[in-house]
Design a protein around this motif. Sequence first.
Motif, PDB file in Angstrom:
ATOM      1  N   GLY A 236       0.637  -1.185   0.297  1.00 12.58           N
ATOM      2  CA  GLY A 236      -0.293  -0.046  -0.521  1.00 12.58           C
ATOM      3  C   GLY A 236       1.266   1.024  -0.071  1.00 12.58           C
ATOM      4  N   GLN A 237       2.173   0.658   0.791  1.00 10.19           N
ATOM      5  CA  GLN A 237       2.832   2.485   0.785  1.00 10.19           C
ATOM      6  C   GLN A 237       3.756   2.512   0.268  1.00 10.19           C
ATOM      7  OE1 GLN A 237       2.242   4.983   3.730  1.00 10.19           O
ATOM      8  NE2 GLN A 237       0.511   3.228   3.108  1.00 10.19           N
ATOM      9  N   LEU A 294      -1.781   6.277   7.654  1.00  8.48           N
ATOM     10  CA  LEU A 294      -1.918   5.546   6.496  1.00  8.48           C
ATOM     11  C   LEU A 294      -2.829   7.017   5.942  1.00  8.48           C
ATOM     12  CD1 LEU A 294      -2.104   2.075   7.830  1.00  8.48           C
ATOM     13  CD2 LEU A 294      -0.991   2.863   5.900  1.00  8.48           C
ATOM     14  N   PRO A 295      -4.170   7.355   6.806  1.00  6.91           N
ATOM     15  CA  PRO A 295      -4.701   7.732   6.339  1.00  6.91           C
ATOM     16  C   PRO A 295      -4.239   9.489   5.381  1.00  6.91           C
ATOM     17  CG  PRO A 295      -5.039   8.304   8.396  1.00  6.91           C
ATOM     18  CD  PRO A 295      -4.479   7.585   8.048  1.00  6.91           C
ATOM     19  N   GLN A 297      -1.612   9.852   4.357  1.00  7.22           N
ATOM     20  CA  GLN A 297      -0.364   8.986   3.444  1.00  7.22           C
ATOM     21  C   GLN A 297      -1.701   8.872   1.983  1.00  7.22           C
ATOM     22  OE1 GLN A 297       2.173   9.694   2.021  1.00  7.22           O
ATOM     23  NE2 GLN A 297       3.670   7.709   2.108  1.00  7.22           N
ATOM     24  N   ALA A 298      -2.669   8.509   2.187  1.00 10.84           N
ATOM     25  CA  ALA A 298      -3.091   8.060   1.276  1.00 10.84           C
ATOM     26  C   ALA A 298      -4.814   9.816   0.817  1.00 10.84           C
ATOM     27  CB  ALA A 298      -5.068   6.969   2.385  1.00 10.84           C
ATOM     28  N   SER A 325       3.646  13.528   1.816  1.00 10.19           N
ATOM     29  CA  SER A 325       3.788  12.118   1.500  1.00 10.19           C
ATOM     30  C   SER A 325       4.999  11.604   2.758  1.00 10.19           C
ATOM     31  CB  SER A 325       3.498  12.128  -0.155  1.00 10.19           C
ATOM     32  OG  SER A 325       4.428  10.167  -0.315  1.00 10.19           O
ATOM     33  N   SER A 388      -3.854   5.819  -2.792  1.00 11.30           N
ATOM     34  CA  SER A 388      -4.284   5.983  -1.729  1.00 11.30           C
ATOM     35  C   SER A 388      -5.262   5.385  -1.621  1.00 11.30           C
ATOM     36  CB  SER A 388      -4.814   7.370  -2.313  1.00 11.30           C
ATOM     37  OG  SER A 388      -5.803   7.739  -1.759  1.00 11.30           O
ATOM     38  N   VAL A 389      -6.083   4.506  -2.686  1.00 15.06           N
ATOM     39  CA  VAL A 389      -6.856   3.027  -2.239  1.00 15.06           C
ATOM     40  C   VAL A 389      -6.454   2.784  -1.334  1.00 15.06           C
ATOM     41  CG1 VAL A 389      -8.063   1.301  -3.231  1.00 15.06           C
ATOM     42  CG2 VAL A 389      -8.453   3.724  -4.347  1.00 15.06           C
ATOM     43  N   GLY A 391      -3.460   2.151   0.369  1.00 15.55           N
ATOM     44  CA  GLY A 391      -3.172   3.042   1.755  1.00 15.55           C
ATOM     45  C   GLY A 391      -4.618   2.338   2.824  1.00 15.55           C
ATOM     46  N   LEU A 392      -6.115   2.872   1.956  1.00 18.92           N
ATOM     47  CA  LEU A 392      -6.752   2.867   3.022  1.00 18.92           C
ATOM     48  C   LEU A 392      -7.277   1.355   3.306  1.00 18.92           C
ATOM     49  CD1 LEU A 392      -9.073   5.540   0.980  1.00 18.92           C
ATOM     50  CD2 LEU A 392      -7.590   6.100   3.533  1.00 18.92           C
TER      51      LEU A 392
END
Length: 403
Positions: A236-237, A294-295, A297-298, A325, A388-389, A391-392
């Motif tokens: 995710g990241q 996490l949010p 960064q998203a 970021s 972004s998705v 990360g969520l």
Amino acid sequence: MSTEFMANHVRVSNGRLIVGLGGLYVAQSIIGSMIFAGLPAVMRQGGASLNEIAFTLLAVLPWSLKFLWAPTVERFRSPHVGVRRSRLTVGIVGAFSVGAVVALALTGPTTVGALAVAMMIASTASATIDIACDGHAVESFSEENRGWGNAAQIGGAYLGTALGGGAFLIMLDHWTWRSSSLVMAGLLVALALPFLLTPDGAPASRPDRPRPSLKNAFKRPEIRSGLVLVAVYVFGQKWAMTMIGPFLIDLGMSLTLLGALNGAGITILGVAGALGGGYLVRHYGAYRVMFWTLPAQAVAMFSLASIAYWDMRSLPLLLLTLFVSAMMFALGFVALYSELMGRASLDQAGVDFTLFQSADAIISLIGWQLAAVAGESFGYAFCFASASVFGLITLKLLPRLRQ
């Protein structure tokens, strides 16, 4: 011995440890960023496609596969009888690493075959040093100071990126490839000296401990669940990270400006994020810090996707997005690796921690290759929006991944 004297002694020991290990982490990041940040930007400026650039990322394979030789390195570094050989290991393998960078300088960026060999040697040597470095760190830092140890690791990575992906690009814009690369080789030697010249402060090995092996690692549930955590979090990241440099080049940014951006703004905030991560992890715990970052960064990735989709040329908005970021990325990875450090066994610290890092590298390589294909087919906006998705989704899964 007075309590005050003992406290001062611990502080000095931790300080030397952080400086020594930090220098090694900076050096390793210089090599990585020369390959993964410097070369892609130079190749893109020369007209290479995103798929051609993705080929150079195969040099990350040693970081993906280093768990295969981690037990051998760990047995040499930490024998059952006698003193630890962390510094001897770093010194021997480091010579190959520096030699490979010198070879990179002599071959040039256009001789593909020789360049590929030199990159693989440099990457393999750097990955091997990391096995010894991480094993030494896990053994040497107390539980309450793990956040600071990982702050040195993540902060060192950002400083190395500033030098290998920032200063190196600026030098390339003004000097020759050979001169710029030789300067980097000399810097690697200087950065390793604090570690090589500092006495080993790690505790003595347990003579009755099990022989370091991958089998012993996979037997432990902490390792298995940790590998799942790494896979979910890293994908995710890191999915779209290698697209940022080519994206900025396509926006018309020069190598000098891109180097200054990497070397100044992103690095300063990344190091600040790493240091802040060390403080926050110590006071609030690793998982809470990951939940916070996490949010954020998203949102940063979604903002970058919007900039790409609408072709916005606002430099302040772009810089703000990249800086947020960088800071959230650093905070989150300090927390992640502090958690992973706690899962590694002191009986084979280098093997266990290397497994986590190899998983990180494997997932990163898969994500980077997929992102390159997606970027070539669907554009930068799709890549950044997907990040972004992802990360969520990671945020949603994180409660289930707690040990």
